[in-house]
Write an enzyme that holds these catalytic residues in place. Structure first.
Site, PDB file in Angstrom:
ATOM      1  N   ASP A 198     -38.744 130.371  79.998  1.00 32.68           N
ATOM      2  CA  ASP A 198     -38.198 129.875  78.729  1.00 32.68           C
ATOM      3  C   ASP A 198     -37.067 128.892  79.008  1.00 32.68           C
ATOM      4  O   ASP A 198     -35.941 129.288  79.289  1.00 32.68           O
ATOM      5  CB  ASP A 198     -37.702 131.054  77.896  1.00 32.68           C
ATOM      6  CG  ASP A 198     -37.095 130.620  76.567  1.00 32.68           C
ATOM      7  OD1 ASP A 198     -37.182 129.415  76.233  1.00 32.68           O
ATOM      8  OD2 ASP A 198     -36.541 131.482  75.863  1.00 32.68           O
TER       9      ASP A 198
ATOM     10  N   GLU B 185     -20.088 118.877 103.973  1.00 33.00           N
ATOM     11  CA  GLU B 185     -19.047 119.703 104.592  1.00 33.00           C
ATOM     12  C   GLU B 185     -18.415 120.591 103.510  1.00 33.00           C
ATOM     13  O   GLU B 185     -17.289 120.348 103.061  1.00 33.00           O
ATOM     14  CB  GLU B 185     -17.986 118.822 105.248  1.00 33.00           C
ATOM     15  CG  GLU B 185     -18.531 117.905 106.350  1.00 33.00           C
ATOM     16  CD  GLU B 185     -17.471 116.966 106.906  1.00 33.00           C
ATOM     17  OE1 GLU B 185     -16.270 117.190 106.624  1.00 33.00           O
ATOM     18  OE2 GLU B 185     -17.834 116.007 107.598  1.00 33.00           O
TER      19      GLU B 185
ATOM     20  N   GLU C 220     -16.457 123.510 101.637  1.00 29.90           N
ATOM     21  CA  GLU C 220     -15.362 124.450 101.885  1.00 29.90           C
ATOM     22  C   GLU C 220     -15.363 125.526 100.806  1.00 29.90           C
ATOM     23  O   GLU C 220     -15.841 125.313  99.692  1.00 29.90           O
ATOM     24  CB  GLU C 220     -14.025 123.701 101.888  1.00 29.90           C
ATOM     25  CG  GLU C 220     -13.915 122.664 102.998  1.00 29.90           C
ATOM     26  CD  GLU C 220     -12.707 121.753 102.856  1.00 29.90           C
ATOM     27  OE1 GLU C 220     -12.357 121.084 103.850  1.00 29.90           O
ATOM     28  OE2 GLU C 220     -12.120 121.693 101.758  1.00 29.90           O
TER      29      GLU C 220
ATOM     30  N   GLU D 126     -10.079 126.683 107.522  1.00 32.39           N
ATOM     31  CA  GLU D 126      -9.543 125.416 107.029  1.00 32.39           C
ATOM     32  C   GLU D 126      -8.022 125.492 106.945  1.00 32.39           C
ATOM     33  O   GLU D 126      -7.411 126.491 107.314  1.00 32.39           O
ATOM     34  CB  GLU D 126     -10.168 125.064 105.665  1.00 32.39           C
ATOM     35  CG  GLU D 126     -11.308 124.067 105.756  1.00 32.39           C
ATOM     36  CD  GLU D 126     -10.846 122.698 106.240  1.00 32.39           C
ATOM     37  OE1 GLU D 126      -9.661 122.365 106.060  1.00 32.39           O
ATOM     38  OE2 GLU D 126     -11.676 121.967 106.815  1.00 32.39           O
TER      39      GLU D 126
ATOM     40  N   GLU E  38     -14.638 126.653 106.283  1.00 35.68           N
ATOM     41  CA  GLU E  38     -15.650 125.599 106.250  1.00 35.68           C
ATOM     42  C   GLU E  38     -16.748 125.922 107.251  1.00 35.68           C
ATOM     43  O   GLU E  38     -16.470 126.342 108.381  1.00 35.68           O
ATOM     44  CB  GLU E  38     -15.037 124.237 106.573  1.00 35.68           C
ATOM     45  CG  GLU E  38     -16.042 123.093 106.595  1.00 35.68           C
ATOM     46  CD  GLU E  38     -15.385 121.730 106.825  1.00 35.68           C
ATOM     47  OE1 GLU E  38     -14.320 121.506 106.213  1.00 35.68           O
ATOM     48  OE2 GLU E  38     -15.913 120.924 107.608  1.00 35.68           O
TER      49      GLU E  38
ATOM     50  N   HIS F   3     -16.991 117.014 101.551  1.00 37.71           N
ATOM     51  CA  HIS F   3     -17.195 115.646 102.018  1.00 37.71           C
ATOM     52  C   HIS F   3     -18.682 115.399 102.234  1.00 37.71           C
ATOM     53  O   HIS F   3     -19.396 116.251 102.771  1.00 37.71           O
ATOM     54  CB  HIS F   3     -16.440 115.407 103.327  1.00 37.71           C
ATOM     55  CG  HIS F   3     -14.961 115.572 103.208  1.00 37.71           C
ATOM     56  ND1 HIS F   3     -14.123 115.601 104.306  1.00 37.71           N
ATOM     57  CD2 HIS F   3     -14.160 115.712 102.126  1.00 37.71           C
ATOM     58  CE1 HIS F   3     -12.880 115.749 103.899  1.00 37.71           C
ATOM     59  NE2 HIS F   3     -12.877 115.830 102.572  1.00 37.71           N
TER      60      HIS F   3
ATOM     61  N   ARG G 182      -7.645 108.637 106.905  1.00 42.46           N
ATOM     62  CA  ARG G 182      -8.227 109.672 106.058  1.00 42.46           C
ATOM     63  C   ARG G 182      -7.649 109.710 104.644  1.00 42.46           C
ATOM     64  O   ARG G 182      -7.991 110.593 103.871  1.00 42.46           O
ATOM     65  CB  ARG G 182      -8.050 111.057 106.712  1.00 42.46           C
ATOM     66  CG  ARG G 182      -8.872 111.223 107.985  1.00 42.46           C
ATOM     67  CD  ARG G 182      -8.618 112.560 108.656  1.00 42.46           C
ATOM     68  NE  ARG G 182      -9.385 112.686 109.883  1.00 42.46           N
ATOM     69  CZ  ARG G 182     -10.588 113.237 109.977  1.00 42.46           C
ATOM     70  NH1 ARG G 182     -11.167 113.725 108.896  1.00 42.46           N
ATOM     71  NH2 ARG G 182     -11.220 113.318 111.136  1.00 42.46           N
TER      72      ARG G 182
ATOM     73  N   GLU H 177     -18.569 108.341 104.769  1.00 49.06           N
ATOM     74  CA  GLU H 177     -18.116 109.665 104.328  1.00 49.06           C
ATOM     75  C   GLU H 177     -17.342 109.521 103.017  1.00 49.06           C
ATOM     76  O   GLU H 177     -16.256 108.934 102.992  1.00 49.06           O
ATOM     77  CB  GLU H 177     -17.234 110.307 105.392  1.00 49.06           C
ATOM     78  CG  GLU H 177     -16.707 111.683 104.990  1.00 49.06           C
ATOM     79  CD  GLU H 177     -15.659 112.206 105.952  1.00 49.06           C
ATOM     80  OE1 GLU H 177     -15.897 113.251 106.570  1.00 49.06           O
ATOM     81  OE2 GLU H 177     -14.580 111.557 106.077  1.00 49.06           O
TER      82      GLU H 177
ATOM     83  N   ARG I 203     -15.091 111.302 100.418  1.00 50.01           N
ATOM     84  CA  ARG I 203     -14.207 112.462 100.584  1.00 50.01           C
ATOM     85  C   ARG I 203     -13.792 113.120  99.273  1.00 50.01           C
ATOM     86  O   ARG I 203     -13.102 114.132  99.277  1.00 50.01           O
ATOM     87  CB  ARG I 203     -12.959 112.028 101.360  1.00 50.01           C
ATOM     88  CG  ARG I 203     -13.276 111.493 102.746  1.00 50.01           C
ATOM     89  CD  ARG I 203     -12.064 110.885 103.432  1.00 50.01           C
ATOM     90  NE  ARG I 203     -10.947 111.814 103.531  1.00 50.01           N
ATOM     91  CZ  ARG I 203     -10.846 112.774 104.432  1.00 50.01           C
ATOM     92  NH1 ARG I 203     -11.810 112.955 105.318  1.00 50.01           N
ATOM     93  NH2 ARG I 203      -9.798 113.569 104.457  1.00 50.01           N
TER      94      ARG I 203
END
Length: 449
Positions: free
Chosen positions: A55, A134, A136, A191, A198, A247, A321, A338, A340
């Site tokens: 359903d 990645e 977490e 982490e 992670e 990430h 970063r 990547e 982030r």
């Protein structure tokens, strides 16, 4: 061609004493749903011939009650037997696509929507889009009634070992179970925040990677509870510490199996191809709009703040970063972008469909990527950021939804059915949050006024 056959599934059902079959699918909000069916010969035949109905009107954002009959078409390559069972036998599982009663792919199925984006990719001459996630998560203690608390079970930090990291055994069992289920786990560690962990698994074709994200969450929660802990993928469960991200490492491959993002002759010295720069430009140009999909909850924006490593500004870089997009050092077949900002509350199928489509839009329109920002953006003044062309991500779900509604590329990537139901659900979520009187307001205003 499928690598798992009907014969393979029937054999494993017999050999592993599978007594129940779990047919899994994902709703628009990213929640994994399932219909569990006894593994009798009659029901196995129904499952493997796409005859199982459910359903759809009971599922968030699917259909109205007068359109409720939906069918589950299992993807045989997702077949798994869960490595836990009891005296009643084992449970097998298949991830399914959702079809209408007329036999057509359902427009509101997030997995089917990602397949649509992949067809567009193939029409443009690419063979695959790979994703290395990645994710977490936090592990919290439970109270005597089995309800989650916000009390962590360790005082660990980045890459700490036991006895500081008391969740070693829990993580180790999660990794063992994932390995038994066919995951290639590459790393497992504590982490930076207390109680935060992670586990990274090897990149895969994006559809398979999204399937694995959904199964990964189920495994993590199941094994954590076995150890008396509660696992949550909420973006920011505790004030004052880092939130949880996911990430996303992305790469496109051409018809010859070569990484389309790699070019050792790159004049910028980054070893990136023109295709990579154009895809990157799409990610940058549409970031404000797709954030509603990659960070889809009110709580997501408590993570996207300065001071906790999560990106806040729309820019890209190599090793730096602090921007939204980073280019990890690996090159050749491992060249990738990547992103982030994504957090694990995102529906992976919707997030990746949107990210793929904005990247393809950058390629189709030959967009130019801005210059990389290799300095710490968090240390720049507002004037310096403005001079460098760096803009902000939305600061609230409300602003993110406003950005989404203005972006035709992101809207088209979702399709009208998913877009309409997603936006409506998020408007309701924001309205509920905006009218709620929090403890912070009581603490700060009740006595003062």
């Amino acid at each position: 061609m499928p690598t798992v056959t009907v014969t393979d599934i029937r054999r494993e059902i017999e050999e592993k004493n599978v007594t129940f079959l779990r047919l899994m699918f994902t709703d628009i909000l990213g929640t994994l749903k399932n219909v569990e069916i006894p593994a009798t010969p009659e029901q196995i035949e129904k499952i493997l011939t796409n005859k199982v109905m459910f359903d759809g009107s009971s599922i968030e954002g699917f259909v109205r009650i007068n359109e409720s009959d939906m069918y589950l078409y299992p993807d045989l390559d997702t077949w798994t037997v869960f490595p836990w069972g009891d005296e009643n036998g084992s449970v097998g599982g298949l991830i399914c696509d959702v079809y209408t009663a007329e036999g057509s792919p359902f427009a509101g199925d997030p997995r089917g929507n990602l397949k649509k984006a992949l067809r567009h990719m193939e029409e443009m001459g690419f063979s695959s889009f790979n994703l290395g996630p990645e994710p977490e998560f936090f592990l919290f203690k439970m109270d005597k009634d089995g309800n989650p608390t916000l009390e962590v079970n360790d005082k660990g930090g980045y890459f700490d070992l036991a006895p500081t990291d008391l969740a070693d055994n829990t993580r180790r069992e999660i990794v063992n179970v994932l390995t038994q289920m066919g995951f290639e786990v590459e790393a497992s560690h504590h982490e930076c925040a207390v109680g935060q962990h992670e586990i990274d698994f090897k990149y895969d074709d994006v559809l398979r990677a999204c399937d694995k994200i959904q199964i990964f969450k189920l495994v993590v929660k199941t094994i954590a509870r076995k150890h008396g802990l509660y696992a949550t993928f909420m973006a920011k469960p505790k004030y004052g510490i880092a939130g949880s991200g996911m990430h996303c490492n992305m790469s496109l491959f051409d018809q010859d199996g070569n990484n389309a993002f790699y070019d050792p002759e790159d004049q910028r010295g980054m070893d990136l191809s023109r295709t990579a720069y154009q895809f990157l430009a799409g990610l940058i140009n549409h970031a404000y709009a797709y954030t509603a999909v990659t960070n889809p909850t009110v709580n997501s924006y408590k993570r996207l703040v300065p001071g906790f490593e999560a990106p806040v500004y729309v820019a890209w870089a190599g090793r730096n970063r602090s921007p939204l997009v980073r280019v990890p050092a690996s090159r050749g077949q491992s060249t990738r972008l990547e992103l982030r900002s994504v957090d694990p509350t995102a529906n992976p199928y919707l997030a990746m469909a949107v990210l793929l489509e904005v990247g393809l839009n950058g390629i189709e329109n030959q967009l130019e990527a801005p210059a990389p920002i290799e300095s710490n953006i968090y240390a720049m003044t507002e004037e310096e950021r403005k001079a460098a062309g760096i803009t902000d991500l939305p600061s609230t779900l409300h602003n993110a939804i406003k950005g989404l509604r203005k972006d035709e590329v992101v809207r088209a990537a979702l399709g009208e059915h998913i877009y309409t139901n997603f936006v409506e659900a998020k408007k309701i979520e924001w309205a509920s949050y905006a009218t709620y009187v929090s403890q912070w307001e009581i603490d700060n205003y009740l006595d003062l006024y």
